[in-house]
Design an enzyme around this catalytic site. Structure first.
Site, short mmCIF file in Angstrom:
data_model
loop_
_atom_site.label_atom_id
_atom_site.label_comp_id
_atom_site.label_asym_id
_atom_site.label_seq_id
_atom_site.Cartn_x
_atom_site.Cartn_y
_atom_site.Cartn_z
N ASP A 278 -1.95 -5.90 78.35
CA ASP A 278 -2.75 -6.30 79.51
C ASP A 278 -3.57 -5.09 79.96
O ASP A 278 -3.02 -4.10 80.46
CB ASP A 278 -1.81 -6.76 80.62
CG ASP A 278 -2.54 -7.32 81.85
OD1 ASP A 278 -3.73 -7.00 82.03
OD2 ASP A 278 -1.91 -8.05 82.64
N HIS A 279 -4.88 -5.17 79.81
CA HIS A 279 -5.75 -4.03 80.08
C HIS A 279 -5.86 -3.71 81.58
O HIS A 279 -6.36 -2.65 81.95
CB HIS A 279 -7.14 -4.28 79.50
CG HIS A 279 -7.86 -3.02 79.09
ND1 HIS A 279 -7.34 -1.76 79.27
CD2 HIS A 279 -9.06 -2.83 78.48
CE1 HIS A 279 -8.19 -0.86 78.82
NE2 HIS A 279 -9.24 -1.48 78.33
#
Length: 309
Positions: A278-279
């Protein structure tokens, strides 16, 4: 929010230069905004309220375009096959994760030559104790160490998205291929188990999954997921994060590759790793450090069989 601005109407709207500039920056057509200022003058707050309302409205500008409806029978014979119960449950969850979580995948390789040699030496003794010592057991142990070294990977965003919940426990989910579809049992407190206990629980949970006897509790509470396709094939893939987790590790089939060492090429057994993350929580540098640490941990096979304190 309308995609185009009615220029004649925009020019006649009762708003000052600052509000007009603000509206153009946001792409707002002032002809659709009701002013609350003196004599109906449109203010910055009116424009903000319009944007908030447009975003919150069903089918607003943020909605996904619909997939066209096609009559497949018009092109040839077809057969309608209902999705399995697991597919009906997991499909919307996977879709929600893909739409809501900005996925990035980091690819790497781990040298597991020594690990496989050690596993081969130990597996017969483990079998005598009723334990199937698979490569996945070693991968789980390596992931535990990586999660302890990089706590942000063992975390979840809270409901507001403003806080990161760091978990003081390590429960690891693993994708199990069953006759009814993909299931993800959760190995609880993996940090408190040695490789033999991890292998034993992997076997028990996999068996329960294939028999359709997993309880809801045995599929909840995961911190990190491993999806291993090594027994089937492939060189890399992009696994979808099991939200609200923030990362998932994909493992493909290992193969021998020539590595240059001490002035010559030597055959080494390399394991492909695919880490989706998850950036919003993890940046590319952190992901690269995680996979580098994980690869080094897998290469140190002897350390993975040490007793857990």
């Amino acid at each position: 929010m309308p995609p185009l601005i009615d220029e004649p109407g925009f020019s006649r709207a009762h708003a000052g230069p600052s509000a007009r500039k603000f509206a153009r920056e946001l792409g707002v057509d002032l002809t659709h905004v009701t002013g609350s200022g003196t004599k109906g003058r449109i203010t910055h707050d009116d424009i903000k309220a319009f944007v908030k309302g447009a975003l919150a409205a069903p089918g607003g500008g943020g909605a996904l375009p619909a997939v066209p409806v096609v009559d497949f029978a018009a092109f040839g014979p077809v057969e309608a096959q209902p999705l399995t119960r697991i597919q009906r449950i997991s499909g919307p969850r996977l879709h929600a994760s893909w739409v809501n979580v900005p996925h990035v995948t980091q690819f790497d390789e781990a040298d597991i030559t020594d690990l496989e040699t050690l596993r081969t030496k130990l597996k017969d003794g483990a079998a005598e104790r009723g334990i199937k010592l698979t490569p996945l057991a070693f991968i789980v142990r390596a992931c535990v160490r990586a999660l302890q070294a990089f706590p942000a990977f063992n975390a979840s965003l809270d409901a507001t998205g403003a806080n990161l919940i760091l978990k003081k426990y390590v429960h690891i989910g693993f994708a199990a291929d069953t006759p009814n579809g993909l299931m993800v049992p959760v190995l609880r407190d993996a940090d408190r188990q040695d490789v033999y206990e991890v292998a034993r629980q992997l076997g028990e949970l996999s068996g329960a999954a294939r028999a359709g006897k997993l309880s809801a509790a045995q599929m909840q509470g995961g911190c990190f997921t491993i999806s291993s396709l090594g027994g089937i094939g492939g060189t890399a893939f992009t696994p979808i994060i099991n939200a609200p987790e923030v990362a998932i590790l994909g493992v493909s089939r290992s193969s021998y590759k020539p590595l240059y060492r001490d002035g010559q090429f030597v055959p080494r057994l390399m394991l492909p790793l695919s880490l989706s993350y998850d950036h919003r929580v993890i940046d590319g540098a952190a992901a690269a450090r995680f996979t580098t640490f994980l690869a080094a941990t897998l290469a140190d096979a002897q350390a993975l069989i040490e007793a857990v304190p």
